[in-house]
Write a protein that holds these residues in place. Structure first.
Motif, short mmCIF file in Angstrom:
data_model
loop_
_atom_site.label_atom_id
_atom_site.label_comp_id
_atom_site.label_asym_id
_atom_site.label_seq_id
_atom_site.Cartn_x
_atom_site.Cartn_y
_atom_site.Cartn_z
N THR A 168 0.82 -1.22 0.00
CA THR A 168 0.00 0.00 0.00
C THR A 168 0.86 1.27 0.00
OG1 THR A 168 -1.63 -1.27 1.19
CG2 THR A 168 -1.95 1.07 1.17
N HIS A 169 2.12 1.16 0.42
CA HIS A 169 2.94 2.37 0.48
C HIS A 169 3.80 2.59 -0.75
CE1 HIS A 169 1.52 3.86 4.15
NE2 HIS A 169 2.10 3.01 4.96
N VAL A 170 3.47 1.88 -1.82
CA VAL A 170 4.20 2.09 -3.08
C VAL A 170 3.80 3.45 -3.66
CG1 VAL A 170 4.26 1.33 -5.48
CG2 VAL A 170 4.50 -0.33 -3.66
N PHE A 212 4.65 4.43 -6.88
CA PHE A 212 4.38 4.38 -8.33
C PHE A 212 3.60 3.11 -8.68
CE2 PHE A 212 6.37 3.95 -12.78
CZ PHE A 212 5.32 4.62 -13.37
N VAL A 220 -5.15 -2.80 3.27
CA VAL A 220 -5.91 -1.55 3.39
C VAL A 220 -5.77 -0.94 4.78
CG1 VAL A 220 -7.54 -2.11 1.60
CG2 VAL A 220 -7.99 -2.87 3.93
N ASN A 221 -4.99 -1.59 5.65
CA ASN A 221 -4.82 -1.06 7.00
C ASN A 221 -3.33 -1.04 7.37
OD1 ASN A 221 -4.98 -0.35 9.67
ND2 ASN A 221 -6.73 -1.68 10.11
N PRO A 222 -2.60 -0.03 6.89
CA PRO A 222 -1.15 0.02 7.11
C PRO A 222 -0.77 -0.02 8.59
CG PRO A 222 -1.79 1.64 5.47
CD PRO A 222 -3.06 1.08 6.03
N PRO A 239 3.10 14.83 4.05
CA PRO A 239 2.03 15.50 4.80
C PRO A 239 1.80 14.81 6.14
CG PRO A 239 1.16 14.40 2.83
CD PRO A 239 2.64 14.19 2.83
N ASP A 299 -0.83 13.93 7.68
CA ASP A 299 -1.83 12.86 7.75
C ASP A 299 -1.48 11.70 6.81
OD1 ASP A 299 -2.27 14.24 5.45
OD2 ASP A 299 -4.45 14.41 5.67
N ALA A 300 -0.32 11.78 6.18
CA ALA A 300 0.13 10.67 5.32
C ALA A 300 1.65 10.57 5.42
CB ALA A 300 -0.31 10.92 3.88
N PRO A 301 2.15 10.19 6.61
CA PRO A 301 3.59 10.36 6.88
C PRO A 301 4.53 9.32 6.26
CG PRO A 301 2.46 9.49 8.81
CD PRO A 301 1.41 9.73 7.79
N HIS A 302 4.03 8.13 5.90
CA HIS A 302 4.95 7.10 5.44
C HIS A 302 4.70 6.70 3.99
CE1 HIS A 302 5.81 6.57 9.69
NE2 HIS A 302 4.55 6.29 9.91
N SER A 328 -5.48 2.46 -2.99
CA SER A 328 -4.90 1.97 -1.73
C SER A 328 -5.90 1.22 -0.87
CB SER A 328 -4.32 3.14 -0.94
OG SER A 328 -3.30 3.74 -1.68
N ARG A 358 -4.92 2.80 -10.00
CA ARG A 358 -4.51 4.21 -10.00
C ARG A 358 -4.17 4.71 -11.40
NH1 ARG A 358 0.84 4.03 -6.36
NH2 ARG A 358 -0.56 2.77 -5.09
N TYR A 375 -3.26 6.27 2.14
CA TYR A 375 -4.03 6.83 3.24
C TYR A 375 -5.47 7.04 2.81
CZ TYR A 375 0.38 7.11 5.52
OH TYR A 375 1.58 6.75 6.09
N ILE A 376 -6.33 6.20 3.34
CA ILE A 376 -7.69 6.15 2.82
C ILE A 376 -8.52 7.38 3.21
CG2 ILE A 376 -9.83 4.82 2.82
CD1 ILE A 376 -8.16 2.29 3.11
N PRO A 435 -7.80 10.42 4.59
CA PRO A 435 -7.38 11.72 4.05
C PRO A 435 -7.73 11.87 2.56
CG PRO A 435 -5.66 10.82 5.44
CD PRO A 435 -6.71 9.75 5.31
N THR A 447 -11.82 -4.45 7.38
CA THR A 447 -11.67 -3.02 7.62
C THR A 447 -12.89 -2.28 7.11
OG1 THR A 447 -10.48 -2.88 5.56
CG2 THR A 447 -9.17 -3.08 7.54
#
Lengths: 326, 649
Positions: free
Chosen positions: A44-46, A48, A93-95, A157, A159-162, B35, B44, B85-86, B88, B147
């Motif tokens: 989820t943190h990709v 690209f 969907v839940n990092p 940002p 609210d989206a730190p990682h 995501s 995406r 981040y869903i 936001p 979730t």
């Protein structure tokens, strides 16, 4: 059950039977094993191209298994035992929950004196892994193969730190890394070696060997330098497949030209790690969606295989890579 | 007006970029957020990819008989979101949507995964109140667990938040039920209507249109189209496809009719994943849907029935309420567990693995792989099928078509792969027979083999015969598989074209209670052989004419209550739906027809063994053959469970 690769059914080819890492038995156990291999199918943190969640299974399936090491003259599973630990309970969907799960599991494995080999997944998983190491044995050094420094090349940002470009910045901020003993190698991505992220790493005491330098000084010289930095620290090896050139590893989200061959990678691992105190590894960013010929998964699997060889060497009392003279 | 289209910058159908919304009837906007995806990601990239489809501009819509440019549109580019981040990202989506709705235009959104429909609906609700939802999908997207805000959940949240009106909402094309009956019933007693894929295909587009119109009435409506509503053969490029769906003709016809007749205030097309698409098939399908959606806006304008939004926010306090609900939901999300059964090694249909013969005793079904392809006459590669098919799930806990919980009181296990000897057909045949003997000696469960090529069926039958005597059989295939391949002594040799000739000659099968279905190749000899032995054949020629119901009837009559073996060669299905096989033959049947035939023919029969053979993954595109094959295995399991738990209760 014997924690060694299951014997192949007589003349059956490798594409048969349940698919596990190196045909090891699938068992969630930490008893009677030297290492466990576990999949972390989280992407989820990709930033690209996503798809590395399919990485662990593609590596399980890949055709690349070297039971006998001709570099060291040993048969791996005469000396080591391990299992396919299955995949961690990742929720893409839940990092946050995933992060906690990785941290807990890694801490559990390391506390049992077992070497975890985590197969990603994107590189963001390195941060919770390092948190897990810290929780169980304290700070560790990293030996980080990558084309990107992953120490945060842009402002995140609040609210989206990682994302998958921040794990080592996060880990340094969280004080998980013995930075003075840590090395990053192969950097060439996006912002180049003089950028903010490179500076962030060096400012915190890490040694960075960018791709340009590695190409210039060659494997052995680099290894010599790296071994000095690593010292006797416990080493976590984190290998982003995009360290390799896209010729060798096209199946990844953010490939960068000007990289290294699979042979370079294996030699580098041998020279850097033989006789050293490595305590775990991860292999991340293999993305089969862009891996038409399976060669990226094969490369990834072979690199894990080499790490296992080095572990077998330790058990067999081999402390030098002969022709190199350590 | 904004600038005209400039070459080099791709807007949807060359629409003006960010024109003044006051002059527009609709706005196209991309929300490339993925995501919240649980399956394969990659949606995406859909907005930009769909913009590259047939770019020339809006023309005359021949089906709607309207000049599309009657309606004014603009392309607002893509929303800038926060990947990973869903919530936001959701707030950004709702804010942006609000801008469109304040101008009274109709948003036409290109997703993204399906989670984005929730923030869209939140904005729609503020301006139009609770809306009628018209939802095309494979999945109901009202998951009760897991979730709270992923792409399997938007409509459970929408119902809870009261932003859609269940008694005017309808879901079309549903064919996957991830949980039990609770999931299936969600929203239905509040009046939500479901038209499952099987029913949809049975009643045809006109009846579907009628039912949707009746359900929605004159409510303001939102139409959301998850591309996986289409059959994977029509839209392989999506994260969670499932065989047995409608084609684009069907869906576009429905959209044109209801889009023209109903007061639809917004559209979206979601879940297109370009990088796993094959030859742009899915992109073109999505583009076609969008063209017809926009076409209906033009048609309504021409007819004078297009009502522009007032732009008045009726529920300005909704954002605050939303935040409160979210906060509450996120608390429970911290405990979400994922699916523990998904964290092990891969097995058929996600069943548990069991390799110990001792533990097979009380099971209802045992699955095993036979990865052997050296008896193949044309293209090999079926040795890869068992492993490949273990990648996919599919066995519905709640069977939508039969209406019962199929997993309850039904135990099936994956036994792993059989020992195979690659360099010898005969050794392999003996080996398979011997291994199956052992399974049959330790359990009365129905055995389900997964090939491999069709020669293996002969080996299975030799073993089955020892336990059950001469068996009746049902053989789905495009080939007769009763070729004659005599050796120097005149005995027919075993290969994947001869298993039934050899099995009948050796007495494993009772040909008078055997039926072959779907045949569309083979020589006179094979048919003579069948006739001589009293076998029944319903070839493709006949089957296309008499239909699925009548074919099922003939199958049941032929087999009666004899102990029976069911063998399904994937090339029974047309290569358009199942290209991944060694010897495909055109003129076959769709995957939904195959599934329907299985459902009508098999329940209640005295089935002892089954197999599914001839899937060759390398010749597959977009994994569509594999999805169809897994669906057939799942349907086998469902029929067995239905027989045990409903018919024989």
């Amino acid at each position: 059950m014997e924690h060694r690769p299951l014997p192949r059914t007589k003349r059956a080819p490798s594409c048969t039977g349940f698919s596990t890492f190196f045909n090891l038995p699938y068992e969630k156990t930490l008893e009677d094993v030297d290492f466990v291999i576990t999949g972390i199918p989280f992407d989820t943190h990709v930033t690209f191209r996503p798809g590395t969640r399919l990485g662990p299974d593609s590596i399980r399936d890949a055709y690349a298994f070297q039971m006998y090491s001709d570099a060291f003259g040993i048969t791996l599973f005469d000396h080591i035992k391990g299992v396919d630990y299955g995949d961690l309970n990742v929720i893409n969907v839940n990092p946050n929950a995933t992060h906690e799960c990785i941290k807990k599991e890694v801490a559990k494995i390391v506390s049992a004196c077992v070497i975890p080999i985590c197969v990603g997944g994107d590189h963001s998983i390195a941060y919770p892994e390092l948190c897990g190491y810290k929780e169980s044995i304290g700070k560790v050094a990293i030996l980080h193969f990558d084309s990107h420094s992953d120490t945060g090349y842009h402002e995140m940002p609040s609210d989206a730190p990682h994302d998958h470009g921040t794990p080592f910045k996060d880990a340094i901020e969280d004080d998980c890394i013995l930075t003075e003993n840590s090395v990053q190698i192969g950097m060439r991505g996006l912002t180049g070696p003089m950028s903010k992220d490179y500076k962030y790493a060096t400012d915190h005491g890490m040694t960075v060997i960018p791709a340009s330098e590695l190409h210039e000084i060659g494997i052995k010289k680099a290894a010599e330098r790296i071994r000095k930095v690593l010292g006797d620290a416990p080493i976590f090896v984190t290998f982003d497949i995009d360290f390799l050139d896209p010729i060798y590893a096209p199946g990844t989200g953010t490939p960068e030209g000007g990289g290294f061959s699979t042979w370079d990678a294996i030699e580098l691992l041998r020279y850097c790690l033989i006789g050293k105190n490595f305590i775990g590894m991860d292999l991340v960013e293999v993305n089969p969606i862009y891996d038409k010929t399976e060669k990226t998964a094969q490369a990834g699997k072979r690199i894990i295989n080499e790490f296992l060889t080095l572990l077998a060497c330790r058990k067999a009392g081999i402390t030098s890579y002969e022709e190199f003279g350590y | 007006m904004a600038k005209e289209y400039e070459p080099g910058f791709n807007t949807y159908k060359s629409l003006p970029y960010k024109a003044d919304l006051k002059d527009c009837d609709y706005v196209v906007c991309g929300i490339g957020f993925d995501s919240a995806t649980s399956g394969k990601p990659g949606t995406r990239f859909a907005p930009d990819a769909i913009r590259t489809c047939y770019w020339k501009g809006m023309g005359y819509n021949q089906n709607l008989k309207v000049e599309t440019s009657v309606a004014q549109g603009t392309d607002y580019g893509n929303m800038t979101l926060k990947h990973g981040y869903i919530l936001p990202s959701f707030h950004i989506i709702t804010d942006e949507m609000r801008k469109f709705l304040e101008a009274g235009v109709i948003p036409v959104i290109i997703g993204g995964d399906h989670s984005i429909t929730l923030p869209e609906l939140r904005a729609m609700y503020e301006f139009y109140g609770p809306m009628a939802l018209i939802h095309f999908d494979t999945h109901r997207d009202v998951r009760c667990t897991g979730t709270k805000y992923d792409h399997g959940n938007p409509f459970s949240r929408a119902l809870e938040e009261g932003i859609i009106s269940p008694e005017h909402s309808v879901q079309i094309g549903i064919r996957y039920s991830i949980h039990d009956v609770e999931y299936w019933n969600f929203g239905q007693k509040e009046g939500m209507k479901i038209i499952p894929a099987s029913r949809m295909l049975d009643i045809g587009p006109d009846e579907v249109i009628k039912e949707i119109k009746e359900q929605v009435g004159d409510m303001p409506a939102f139409l959301t189209f998850d591309i996986d509503c289409l059959d994977p053969a029509a839209a392989p490029g999506t994260g969670t496809p499932r065989a047995g769906g409608p084609d684009t003709y069907f869906c576009r016809k429905v959209i044109r009719e209801i889009g023209t007749a109903l007061d639809i205030k917004g559209f979206d097309v979601v879940e297109v994943a370009p990088d796993i698409d094959i030859g742009g098939l899915t992109l073109q399908a999505a583009d076609g849907l969008l063209v017809d959606m926009i076409g209906t806006i033009a048609k309504r304008k021409e007819l004078g029935t297009l009502v522009r939004g007032s732009g008045k926010n009726l529920h300005p306090d909704n954002p605050k309420r939303t935040l409160e609900i979210e906060e509450e939901n996120m608390k429970s999300d911290e405990n979400s567990k994922g699916r523990p059964e998904a964290t092990g090694i891969r097995t058929f249909c996600g069943l548990k693995a069991e390799t110990d013969l001792e533990n097979l005793k009380d099971l209802d079904a045992v699955l095993f792989g036979m990865p052997y392809d050296c008896a193949t006459s044309n293209r090999p590669g079926t040795r890869f099928a068992p492993r490949a098919l273990r990648k996919f799930w599919g066995f519905n806990p709640y069977s939508i078509e039969f209406g019962f919980n199929a997993h309850e009181n039904f135990e099936a296990r994956d036994f792993g792969d059989f020992n195979i000897y690659y360099n010898s057909i005969n050794e392999t045949m003996h080996s398979v027979t011997k291994q199956l003997d052992k399974i049959l000696a330790s359990t009365d469960a129905v055995t389900i083999g997964v090939g491999g090529d069709h020669a293996l069926t002969f080996a299975e039958l030799r073993s089955m015969e020892k336990k059950y005597g001469k068996m009746a059989f049902i053989h789905f295939d495009s080939h007769t598989d009763t070729w004659d391949a005599p050796d120097e002594n005149g005995n027919c040799m075993i290969n994947h074209g001869t298993p039934f000739r050899v099995a009948i000659n050796q007495g494993s099968l009772d040909a008078t209670h055997g039926i072959q279905v779907g045949l569309r190749s083979g020589g006179e000899h094979d048919h003579d052989f069948a006739r001589e032995h009293g076998m029944t054949i319903v070839n493709a020629q006949t089957m296309h004419k008499i239909g699925i119901e009548e074919t099922a009837k003939r199958i049941r009559e032929t087999v009666g209550d004899k102990p029976c073996f069911v063998t399904f060669d994937i090339d029974f299905i047309d290569p358009a739906y199942a290209p991944g096989t060694g010897t495909p033959v055109i003129g076959g049947f769709t995957s939904s027809e195959a599934l329907k035939l299985i459902r009508l023919a098999l329940p209640g029969l005295n089935i002892k063994g089954m197999d599914l053979v001839e899937v060759a993954p390398q010749y597959d595109t977009g994994e569509i053959t594999q999805y169809a094959a897994v669906q057939i295995i799942s349907e086998f399991l469902t029929c067995l469970s239905y027989t045990k738990n409903v018919l024989h209760k």
